[in-house]
Scaffold this motif. Sequence first.
Motif, PDB file in Angstrom:
ATOM      1  N   LEU A 280       0.831  -1.208   0.000  1.00  0.00           N
ATOM      2  CA  LEU A 280       0.000   0.000   0.000  1.00  0.00           C
ATOM      3  C   LEU A 280       0.862   1.254   0.000  1.00  0.00           C
ATOM      4  CD1 LEU A 280      -2.870  -0.922   2.502  1.00  0.00           C
ATOM      5  CD2 LEU A 280      -3.038  -0.670   0.032  1.00  0.00           C
ATOM      6  N   ILE A 281       1.933   1.215   0.778  1.00  0.00           N
ATOM      7  CA  ILE A 281       2.785   2.406   0.849  1.00  0.00           C
ATOM      8  C   ILE A 281       3.469   2.645  -0.500  1.00  0.00           C
ATOM      9  CG2 ILE A 281       4.845   3.380   1.948  1.00  0.00           C
ATOM     10  CD1 ILE A 281       3.851   1.934   4.545  1.00  0.00           C
ATOM     11  N   ILE A 282       3.933   1.560  -1.141  1.00  0.00           N
ATOM     12  CA  ILE A 282       4.544   1.723  -2.467  1.00  0.00           C
ATOM     13  C   ILE A 282       3.514   2.278  -3.454  1.00  0.00           C
ATOM     14  CG2 ILE A 282       5.536   0.480  -4.442  1.00  0.00           C
ATOM     15  CD1 ILE A 282       6.799  -1.451  -2.395  1.00  0.00           C
ATOM     16  N   ALA A 283       2.313   1.715  -3.418  1.00  0.00           N
ATOM     17  CA  ALA A 283       1.260   2.200  -4.319  1.00  0.00           C
ATOM     18  C   ALA A 283       0.958   3.663  -4.051  1.00  0.00           C
ATOM     19  CB  ALA A 283      -0.013   1.373  -4.137  1.00  0.00           C
ATOM     20  N   PHE A 284       0.991   4.017  -2.776  1.00  0.00           N
ATOM     21  CA  PHE A 284       0.700   5.387  -2.400  1.00  0.00           C
ATOM     22  C   PHE A 284       1.750   6.348  -2.961  1.00  0.00           C
ATOM     23  CE2 PHE A 284       1.209   8.882   0.649  1.00  0.00           C
ATOM     24  CZ  PHE A 284      -0.038   9.453   0.509  1.00  0.00           C
ATOM     25  N   ILE A 285       3.020   5.965  -2.814  1.00  0.00           N
ATOM     26  CA  ILE A 285       4.087   6.836  -3.317  1.00  0.00           C
ATOM     27  C   ILE A 285       3.995   6.950  -4.841  1.00  0.00           C
ATOM     28  CG2 ILE A 285       6.602   7.085  -3.548  1.00  0.00           C
ATOM     29  CD1 ILE A 285       6.767   5.717  -0.741  1.00  0.00           C
ATOM     30  N   GLY A 286       3.787   5.786  -5.496  1.00  0.00           N
ATOM     31  CA  GLY A 286       3.614   5.808  -6.947  1.00  0.00           C
ATOM     32  C   GLY A 286       2.439   6.684  -7.357  1.00  0.00           C
ATOM     33  N   GLY A 287       1.350   6.554  -6.626  1.00  0.00           N
ATOM     34  CA  GLY A 287       0.160   7.342  -6.919  1.00  0.00           C
ATOM     35  C   GLY A 287       0.413   8.829  -6.798  1.00  0.00           C
ATOM     36  N   LEU A 288       1.207   9.202  -5.778  1.00  0.00           N
ATOM     37  CA  LEU A 288       1.491  10.627  -5.595  1.00  0.00           C
ATOM     38  C   LEU A 288       2.270  11.208  -6.775  1.00  0.00           C
ATOM     39  CD1 LEU A 288       2.339  11.228  -1.839  1.00  0.00           C
ATOM     40  CD2 LEU A 288       0.219  11.637  -3.069  1.00  0.00           C
ATOM     41  N   PHE A 289       3.178  10.395  -7.337  1.00  0.00           N
ATOM     42  CA  PHE A 289       3.933  10.869  -8.499  1.00  0.00           C
ATOM     43  C   PHE A 289       3.006  11.201  -9.664  1.00  0.00           C
ATOM     44  CE2 PHE A 289       7.783   9.192  -6.486  1.00  0.00           C
ATOM     45  CZ  PHE A 289       8.652  10.231  -6.803  1.00  0.00           C
ATOM     46  N   LEU A 290       1.887  10.519  -9.705  1.00  0.00           N
ATOM     47  CA  LEU A 290       0.908  10.765 -10.756  1.00  0.00           C
ATOM     48  C   LEU A 290       0.008  11.943 -10.384  1.00  0.00           C
ATOM     49  CD1 LEU A 290       0.531   8.919 -13.226  1.00  0.00           C
ATOM     50  CD2 LEU A 290      -1.388   7.880 -12.039  1.00  0.00           C
ATOM     51  N   LEU A 291      -0.370  11.980  -9.107  1.00  0.00           N
ATOM     52  CA  LEU A 291      -1.386  12.948  -8.675  1.00  0.00           C
ATOM     53  C   LEU A 291      -0.859  14.359  -8.543  1.00  0.00           C
ATOM     54  CD1 LEU A 291      -3.595  11.316  -5.950  1.00  0.00           C
ATOM     55  CD2 LEU A 291      -3.993  11.606  -8.382  1.00  0.00           C
ATOM     56  N   ILE A 292       0.324  14.496  -7.928  1.00  0.00           N
ATOM     57  CA  ILE A 292       0.786  15.848  -7.616  1.00  0.00           C
ATOM     58  C   ILE A 292       0.965  16.682  -8.887  1.00  0.00           C
ATOM     59  CG2 ILE A 292       2.671  17.186  -6.574  1.00  0.00           C
ATOM     60  CD1 ILE A 292       2.741  14.996  -4.393  1.00  0.00           C
ATOM     61  N   PRO A 293       1.650  16.151  -9.935  1.00  0.00           N
ATOM     62  CA  PRO A 293       1.742  16.965 -11.161  1.00  0.00           C
ATOM     63  C   PRO A 293       0.362  17.264 -11.769  1.00  0.00           C
ATOM     64  CG  PRO A 293       3.176  15.040 -11.303  1.00  0.00           C
ATOM     65  CD  PRO A 293       2.388  14.889 -10.058  1.00  0.00           C
ATOM     66  N   SER A 294      -0.540  16.284 -11.712  1.00  0.00           N
ATOM     67  CA  SER A 294      -1.865  16.525 -12.292  1.00  0.00           C
ATOM     68  C   SER A 294      -2.624  17.587 -11.517  1.00  0.00           C
ATOM     69  CB  SER A 294      -2.697  15.248 -12.316  1.00  0.00           C
ATOM     70  OG  SER A 294      -1.917  14.126 -12.535  1.00  0.00           O
ATOM     71  N   LEU A 295      -2.525  17.519 -10.180  1.00  0.00           N
ATOM     72  CA  LEU A 295      -3.205  18.530  -9.371  1.00  0.00           C
ATOM     73  C   LEU A 295      -2.613  19.909  -9.624  1.00  0.00           C
ATOM     74  CD1 LEU A 295      -3.767  16.718  -5.957  1.00  0.00           C
ATOM     75  CD2 LEU A 295      -5.522  17.639  -7.464  1.00  0.00           C
ATOM     76  N   LEU A 296      -1.268  19.956  -9.765  1.00  0.00           N
ATOM     77  CA  LEU A 296      -0.636  21.249 -10.047  1.00  0.00           C
ATOM     78  C   LEU A 296      -1.126  21.790 -11.389  1.00  0.00           C
ATOM     79  CD1 LEU A 296       3.023  20.675  -8.810  1.00  0.00           C
ATOM     80  CD2 LEU A 296       1.234  22.085  -7.765  1.00  0.00           C
ATOM     81  N   LEU A 297      -1.274  20.883 -12.353  1.00  0.00           N
ATOM     82  CA  LEU A 297      -1.740  21.308 -13.676  1.00  0.00           C
ATOM     83  C   LEU A 297      -3.143  21.906 -13.601  1.00  0.00           C
ATOM     84  CD1 LEU A 297      -1.316  21.375 -16.765  1.00  0.00           C
ATOM     85  CD2 LEU A 297      -2.311  19.085 -16.857  1.00  0.00           C
ATOM     86  N   ILE A 298      -4.029  21.234 -12.879  1.00  0.00           N
ATOM     87  CA  ILE A 298      -5.405  21.743 -12.830  1.00  0.00           C
ATOM     88  C   ILE A 298      -5.454  23.059 -12.045  1.00  0.00           C
ATOM     89  CG2 ILE A 298      -6.316  20.542 -10.774  1.00  0.00           C
ATOM     90  CD1 ILE A 298      -8.834  19.985 -12.469  1.00  0.00           C
ATOM     91  N   MET A 299      -4.595  23.195 -11.040  1.00  0.00           N
ATOM     92  CA  MET A 299      -4.568  24.455 -10.297  1.00  0.00           C
ATOM     93  C   MET A 299      -4.034  25.580 -11.179  1.00  0.00           C
ATOM     94  SD  MET A 299      -3.917  23.844  -6.335  1.00  0.00           S
ATOM     95  CE  MET A 299      -2.453  22.960  -6.109  1.00  0.00           C
ATOM     96  N   LYS A 300      -3.007  25.246 -11.975  1.00  0.00           N
ATOM     97  CA  LYS A 300      -2.425  26.243 -12.860  1.00  0.00           C
ATOM     98  C   LYS A 300      -3.471  26.715 -13.874  1.00  0.00           C
ATOM     99  CE  LYS A 300       1.375  26.598 -16.191  1.00  0.00           C
ATOM    100  NZ  LYS A 300       0.825  26.228 -17.472  1.00  0.00           N
ATOM    101  N   LEU A 301      -4.263  25.765 -14.367  1.00  0.00           N
ATOM    102  CA  LEU A 301      -5.223  26.110 -15.414  1.00  0.00           C
ATOM    103  C   LEU A 301      -6.447  26.850 -14.889  1.00  0.00           C
ATOM    104  CD1 LEU A 301      -5.180  22.852 -17.556  1.00  0.00           C
ATOM    105  CD2 LEU A 301      -4.330  25.085 -18.219  1.00  0.00           C
ATOM    106  N   PHE A 302      -6.889  26.506 -13.680  1.00  0.00           N
ATOM    107  CA  PHE A 302      -8.177  27.034 -13.235  1.00  0.00           C
ATOM    108  C   PHE A 302      -8.120  27.892 -11.986  1.00  0.00           C
ATOM    109  CE2 PHE A 302      -9.196  23.126 -15.571  1.00  0.00           C
ATOM    110  CZ  PHE A 302      -9.922  23.713 -16.592  1.00  0.00           C
TER     111      PHE A 302
END
Lengths: 338, 456
Positions: free
Chosen positions: A304-326
């Motif tokens: 779960l912890i590995i999945a979580f870290i992997g997931g964050l690598f995907l989520l954080i850039p995407s969240l930054l992108l949506i914040m930048k856009l909107f």
Amino acid sequence: MSYEVVGITVLWSFLYGYLIVASVDFGAGFFSYYSKATKKNHVIHNIIQRYLSPVWEITNVFLVFFFIGIVGFFPSTAYYYGTALLVPGSIAIILLALRGSYYAFATYGAKESKFYSFLYGATGLLIPASLTTVLTISEGGYISNENGTVELLYRDLFTSPYSWSVVILAIVSVLFISATFLTFYASRAQDTNALKLLRKYALTWSLPSIVMGVIVLMLLRAQNIEHYQNILDIWWVFAISFVLFAVATFLIWKGKKYGTAFILIMVQYLTAFFGYGVSHFPYLLYPYLTIYDGFTSEPMAIALIIAFIGGLFLLIPSLLLIMKLFLFDADYVQGKRK
Amino acid sequence: MFIDYDPVIYSRLLTSLTLGFHVIFATIGVGVPLMIAIAEWMGIKRNDPHYTLMARRWARGFVITVAVGVVTGTAIGLQLSLLWPNFMQAAGHTIGLPMFMEVFAFFFEAIFLGIYLYTWDRFKTKMRHFLLVIPIVIGATASAFFITTVNSFMNAPQGFNIVDGILTDVSPLAAMFNAATPTKISHVIITCYLTAAFILGAIAAFHILKGNKHVYHKKALHLTMVSGIIFAIGTALIGDLSGKYLHEYQPEKLASAEWHLETESGAPLILGGFINDENEISYALEIPYALSILAGGTPDTEVIGLNEFPEEDLPPLWIHYMFDSMVFIGMFLAAVSALFVAMNWKKNWNAFNRPLLWAVVAGGPLSMLAIESGWFFAEVGRQPWIINGVMRTAEGATTSQHVDLMLYLFIILYAVLGITVVVVLRRMFKSNPIEHELEERGFAHKKEDEKEVARR
């Protein structure tokens, strides 16, 4: 740090994330309806719509993340909370379902409807109230565990001053967090009318939110003295939280640096929320369940912890992108760009 | 209700209600993004505004269904813990990982869907906007992937040991990639694509039947039917592998679905019919050797019969009808899309004839019916186990006293949501027909387009 602590920290952080994004969303629904009902001529409607439209779905994910994550890390919570919370949990689901879908129906589909916006506003206050049941019963005293079955003691829950004060705290906090965020958003949009109104809302709800915090603390003493003692041991965390609140409210009152004010309020709730969490430690459900006896197996925890870290690598850039856009795109916020 | 209160029965009813409702929107949610991506891609490649508009309109309707998919998905996520606390306690230990990853996939999709919908006119190149749909397709398919591994685990549990009632030696990856995983996942994903193609195709066919001559609808129909035949062939191939999986690992499910009583080689396939309490079959159509071929690839494969199993381990025999309707509809969809593509390919045949168009229209709801039948077959076919061979359904259920009341509340909720979705979607597209929207975007209806399609 043990896997248990890592697990609960991850989950608690996501619950905090939900607290912030959902508060903005729930409060926005209420303010949107309230400003319409009081004929403020949709002053703030556009502001709210422009922010919420691209993000409403994401808010929901924070919640799903929490309750799927807690079953993964602490499977025994499913047994205790699952059995006890059938009714309040189902009511929360129904409210969330109505709110989520009718928001989409109103925004993307049909024409403006008074009924939809009432539904949206009302559920915005009822959902936090029903969700806080979980925090309340985690203090102990509202659950019986006899004859091999777990039951929620409704009479104790509904007649308890503690549980009601938590509900009120949740609602006023929602309104306060939301109003400060929307004040910031309106100032970025350079929408003076909306800003004026929202600033008033923010100041209105500032005092009740801090007062309720103190009342809940007082009542906790009768509910769970052990937890109360733990809170007093780390009193300085809550003192920091209070100072942040004071500075932020002062900034809003002065009418400047709304962005900083909102960040301070986020940190105010962060310190208070983690202070509360740490002092609740190690119980997940007092006194039946601690994070140690309900924990998953070690290989699952690592996975779960590995999945979580992997997931964050995907989520954080995407969240930054949506914040930048909107969120940080001035043209979009001001409505110059669709 | 005439049944005594039993939390197990009510929990099963409420779970099937929620999942049965959710799967409609989940299927659309997995399948439609791919169709949107194909349409937008065609629009860019052919520089044809019709396809771009197609992607845009599909996306707009799609959001409405996503909203209901999200809220019912949240509902089932919570209901699993509320209605099946003991199951979730066991499941958390073994399949917490894929459930967790499913949420990540959904998160990823949610973020990019938000961006995609609001940036149609924002970027300088169309290609850049197209790139945003790729994470949506990946996220949608990945969530189907992860959540189906959870269901596969319930059918073919592995990756743990039970010592004195306690789970030990848990291996999350072994639990995820169990024997049922490959066939189940590929079957779920490809049928989602097939269903989405047919639902969108049915809309286009319906407009043409109603006398709308706009070339947009013809293009939409052509695009969906070409996709449809590809997905239908894939479905048939994977369906065959699923039969072989059942033969190998869950013979009692296969035997119940096929009303196969005695263990024998050269087993016939039974279509339709009735079965009475003494397990005597009447009015059925028998295809010799077909079941053996389905199960093992050769006519002399020995197929285990129902009589080999103790009765308390057998699922109800009505799943036979679910299985049959799923397979029949699958074949119907393959035939319709194949016929359309073939007729369209032959220059002097008219693929847009009324009977064929009506068949496509029927294919939309039928494909969804096949999804429901397939899931009912898969789920009820696993009874009486919630984790096959490990935990009985009754052991997993809640002991709470109020499940009946919750069932009624949720019936009302889904009825309200279901009706509103239909109303909203109809209003959305009726008030903004394609001609109007094309004009608004500066593309007038051109006569040459129609001629060109007629020539092809």
